[in-house]
Design a protein around this motif. Structure first.
Motif, PDB file in Angstrom:
ATOM      1  N   UNK A 178       0.990  -7.620   8.491  1.00  0.00           N
ATOM      2  CA  UNK A 178       0.994  -6.179   8.599  1.00  0.00           C
ATOM      3  C   UNK A 178      -0.511  -5.950   8.295  1.00  0.00           C
ATOM      4  N   UNK A 179      -1.478  -6.876   8.352  1.00  0.00           N
ATOM      5  CA  UNK A 179      -2.867  -6.479   8.229  1.00  0.00           C
ATOM      6  C   UNK A 179      -3.578  -6.346   9.824  1.00  0.00           C
ATOM      7  N   UNK A 180      -2.592  -6.947  10.820  1.00  0.00           N
ATOM      8  CA  UNK A 180      -3.205  -6.726  12.046  1.00  0.00           C
ATOM      9  C   UNK A 180      -3.245  -5.469  12.539  1.00  0.00           C
ATOM     10  N   UNK A 181      -4.306  -4.954  13.160  1.00  0.00           N
ATOM     11  CA  UNK A 181      -4.403  -3.650  13.718  1.00  0.00           C
ATOM     12  C   UNK A 181      -3.442  -3.211  14.780  1.00  0.00           C
ATOM     13  N   UNK A 182      -2.824  -2.290  14.947  1.00  0.00           N
ATOM     14  CA  UNK A 182      -1.843  -1.633  15.638  1.00  0.00           C
ATOM     15  C   UNK A 182      -1.936  -1.923  17.146  1.00  0.00           C
ATOM     16  N   UNK A 207       5.455 -13.096   8.573  1.00  0.00           N
ATOM     17  CA  UNK A 207       5.789 -12.530   7.492  1.00  0.00           C
ATOM     18  C   UNK A 207       4.913 -11.402   7.122  1.00  0.00           C
ATOM     19  N   UNK A 208       5.394 -10.212   6.299  1.00  0.00           N
ATOM     20  CA  UNK A 208       4.689  -9.151   5.956  1.00  0.00           C
ATOM     21  C   UNK A 208       5.608  -8.276   5.062  1.00  0.00           C
ATOM     22  N   UNK A 209       4.790  -7.172   4.633  1.00  0.00           N
ATOM     23  CA  UNK A 209       5.330  -6.218   3.948  1.00  0.00           C
ATOM     24  C   UNK A 209       6.199  -5.326   4.456  1.00  0.00           C
ATOM     25  N   UNK A 210       7.103  -4.417   3.753  1.00  0.00           N
ATOM     26  CA  UNK A 210       8.184  -3.736   4.568  1.00  0.00           C
ATOM     27  C   UNK A 210       7.604  -2.856   5.634  1.00  0.00           C
ATOM     28  N   UNK A 211       6.410  -2.396   5.541  1.00  0.00           N
ATOM     29  CA  UNK A 211       6.006  -1.328   6.471  1.00  0.00           C
ATOM     30  C   UNK A 211       5.822  -2.174   7.694  1.00  0.00           C
ATOM     31  N   UNK A 212       5.858  -3.417   7.837  1.00  0.00           N
ATOM     32  CA  UNK A 212       5.530  -4.294   9.314  1.00  0.00           C
ATOM     33  C   UNK A 212       6.684  -3.918  10.259  1.00  0.00           C
ATOM     34  N   UNK A 356      -5.524   9.535   0.985  1.00  0.00           N
ATOM     35  CA  UNK A 356      -5.462   8.627  -0.249  1.00  0.00           C
ATOM     36  C   UNK A 356      -4.504   7.867  -0.061  1.00  0.00           C
ATOM     37  N   UNK A 357      -3.155   8.317   0.285  1.00  0.00           N
ATOM     38  CA  UNK A 357      -1.859   7.560   0.676  1.00  0.00           C
ATOM     39  C   UNK A 357      -1.741   6.721   1.693  1.00  0.00           C
ATOM     40  N   UNK A 358      -2.509   6.946   2.820  1.00  0.00           N
ATOM     41  CA  UNK A 358      -2.839   6.406   4.158  1.00  0.00           C
ATOM     42  C   UNK A 358      -3.534   5.114   3.691  1.00  0.00           C
ATOM     43  N   UNK A 359      -4.757   5.401   2.986  1.00  0.00           N
ATOM     44  CA  UNK A 359      -5.566   4.061   2.423  1.00  0.00           C
ATOM     45  C   UNK A 359      -4.728   3.234   1.639  1.00  0.00           C
ATOM     46  N   UNK A 360      -3.898   3.524   0.782  1.00  0.00           N
ATOM     47  CA  UNK A 360      -3.256   2.724  -0.130  1.00  0.00           C
ATOM     48  C   UNK A 360      -2.007   2.260   0.727  1.00  0.00           C
ATOM     49  N   UNK A 361      -1.565   2.690   1.670  1.00  0.00           N
ATOM     50  CA  UNK A 361      -0.613   1.910   2.877  1.00  0.00           C
ATOM     51  C   UNK A 361      -1.463   0.883   3.306  1.00  0.00           C
ATOM     52  N   UNK A 362      -2.507   1.154   4.040  1.00  0.00           N
ATOM     53  CA  UNK A 362      -3.419   0.103   4.811  1.00  0.00           C
ATOM     54  C   UNK A 362      -3.671  -1.159   3.891  1.00  0.00           C
ATOM     55  N   UNK A 363      -3.945  -0.750   2.528  1.00  0.00           N
ATOM     56  CA  UNK A 363      -4.242  -1.889   1.725  1.00  0.00           C
ATOM     57  C   UNK A 363      -2.930  -2.613   1.333  1.00  0.00           C
ATOM     58  N   UNK A 364      -1.851  -2.248   1.730  1.00  0.00           N
ATOM     59  CA  UNK A 364      -0.661  -2.971   1.464  1.00  0.00           C
ATOM     60  C   UNK A 364      -0.292  -2.692  -0.044  1.00  0.00           C
ATOM     61  N   UNK A 365      -0.496  -1.665  -0.716  1.00  0.00           N
ATOM     62  CA  UNK A 365      -0.337  -1.190  -2.207  1.00  0.00           C
ATOM     63  C   UNK A 365       0.948  -0.366  -2.292  1.00  0.00           C
TER      64      UNK A 365
END
Length: 397
Positions: A178-182, A207-212, A356-365
């Motif tokens: 999920x950390x790889x840029x789109x 493997x990644x978080x559900x947003x993958x 803030x929400x977008x930043x937390x999503x990008x951090x995988x929180x």
């Protein structure tokens, strides 16, 4: 009981003594890799799930299974701020060098190494974090356009041809995808699509978080047809019991039924938490059989250890505003929660909290299970937030 003999293994990616409940998925991935090796169509897979469900452990076990069967593999862990070419180039070089030692694949592998030299040489201007040794001079016109999507296709094609000549397959295992840029994710999907079209034996297991899943769909609309997306969740009760019982039985230790029930209830079946509670329950137990009171006495130590390592490391990466957002989520419970409800609890507008929400999503929180919904990516994080930020003073922070 003897701490030296404690069979449980809490740790990030540490293999548990008993990998319970994952046999069916391991077998499906083994079949995919074997089908690729003999030239049959094989779907790649993305393992998605929350933190602590055992994705990394499963990824590594599938890779070990593949290597034991003679399949070539590379293993990568994506990180924030590092490009996909920088992650792939050194590992593909190692795979090609191994293949070049096989007479049947040598010419294809050498051409692959030439492609890699062109690939890295051109893209180093765009992605200046690429560090890889060049074993051969680049071949003009081969993977050297300087366009990631085009060049990665050409590079994967050469790697696939080398693996095919060697009568093997290449398994590419990427954790934290999920950390790889789109844009880079789109290039990876396109390259895998090309190898599938040409029936080359390359399989990607990520493997990644559900947003993958959503991020891959956004990157390329056909991603959901190209990959399987098995969801890795908490262990069902029979598998959770095996994860505890088998290691104890190997040490000649029994556990009472009510103690087992207490362990599963407090951990909610999450693989990492089972190891953590199992470890501390062993430490406090005086003798066999382990009792429910042992589990109860172990719980404060297990929670403290989780707070210090598993939870705190993620909390400390957040800004004060992000921490307050997480605390507002926790006030509402485990989730998922509507963005409007979180904003109301926070004391702000949804639009003002969107960055803030977008930043937390990008951090995988956190992640968004559905449009407008927000959930933690870490199980039981709401309970941790209430422990680390107790009371109501956070509302005025």
């Amino acid at each position: 009981m003897d701490s030296i003999r404690n069979p449980f293994a809490p740790g990030a990616g540490t293999p548990p003594p008993e990998l319970a409940g994952r046999d069916e998925l391991r077998e499906s991935l083994r079949i995919a890799l074997e089908r690729a090796r003999i030239g049959r169509p094989a779907k790649s897979a993305m393992l998605v799930g929350l933190r602590g469900v055992g994705k990394t452990v499963l990824l590594d076990r599938v890779r070990a299974d593949a290597e034991a069967a003679g399949i070539q593999t590379v293993r990568i862990e994506a990180r924030e701020g590092q490009s996909l070419p920088a992650l792939l180039a050194p590992q593909l070089r190692q795979a090609l060098l191994r293949l070049s030692h096989l007479q049947a694949a040598k010419d294809y592998a050498v051409r692959g190494l030439r492609a890699l030299a062109g690939f890295a040489g051109k893209l180093k201007v765009t992605y200046n974090d690429i560090e890889v040794g060049f074993d051969y001079e680049p071949e003009p016109g081969l993977a050297d356009n300087g366009d990631l999507e085009h060049d990665l296709q050409a590079l994967f094609e050469q790697v696939g041809r080398a693996a095919k000549a060697a009568k093997t397959a290449l398994g590419i295992f990427i954790d934290e995808l999920q950390y790889v840029e789109e844009v880079q994710l789109a290039a990876l999907i396109t390259a895998m699509h090309r190898t599938e079209q040409q029936q080359l034996p390359v399989v990607l297991v990520g493997a990644g978080l559900p947003q993958l899943r959503g991020r891959m769909g956004n990157a390329k609309s056909y991603a959901e047809r190209l990959f399987n997306f098995p969801e890795i969740g908490p262990l069902p009760m029979p598998a959770a019991e095996l994860a505890i019982c088998r290691p104890l039985q190997a040490e000649g230790v029994a556990i009472q039924p009510d103690a087992m029930q207490a362990l599963i209830q407090v951990t909610e079946g999450y693989a990492y938490f089972l190891q953590q509670w199992g470890y501390f329950t062993w430490e406090v137990a005086a003798s066999s059989p382990i009792t429910a009171s042992d589990v109860q006495r172990a719980s404060p130590e297990a929670v403290a250890a989780l707070d210090e390592s598993f939870f705190r490391v993620r909390f400390d990466r957040s800004t004060p505003k992000e921490k307050r957002y997480l605390r507002a989520m926790a006030e509402l419970g485990p989730g998922p929660h509507r963005s409007g409800d979180i904003a109301a609890c926070y004391g702000s507008k949804v639009t003002e909290l969107a960055p803030t929400r977008s930043s937390l999503i990008a951090k995988g929180m956190i992640w968004s299970p559905n449009h407008g919904d927000t959930a933690f990516t870490v199980p039981m994080f709401d309970q941790f937030m209430k422990r680390i930020v107790p009371g109501q003073d956070w509302r005025q922070a």
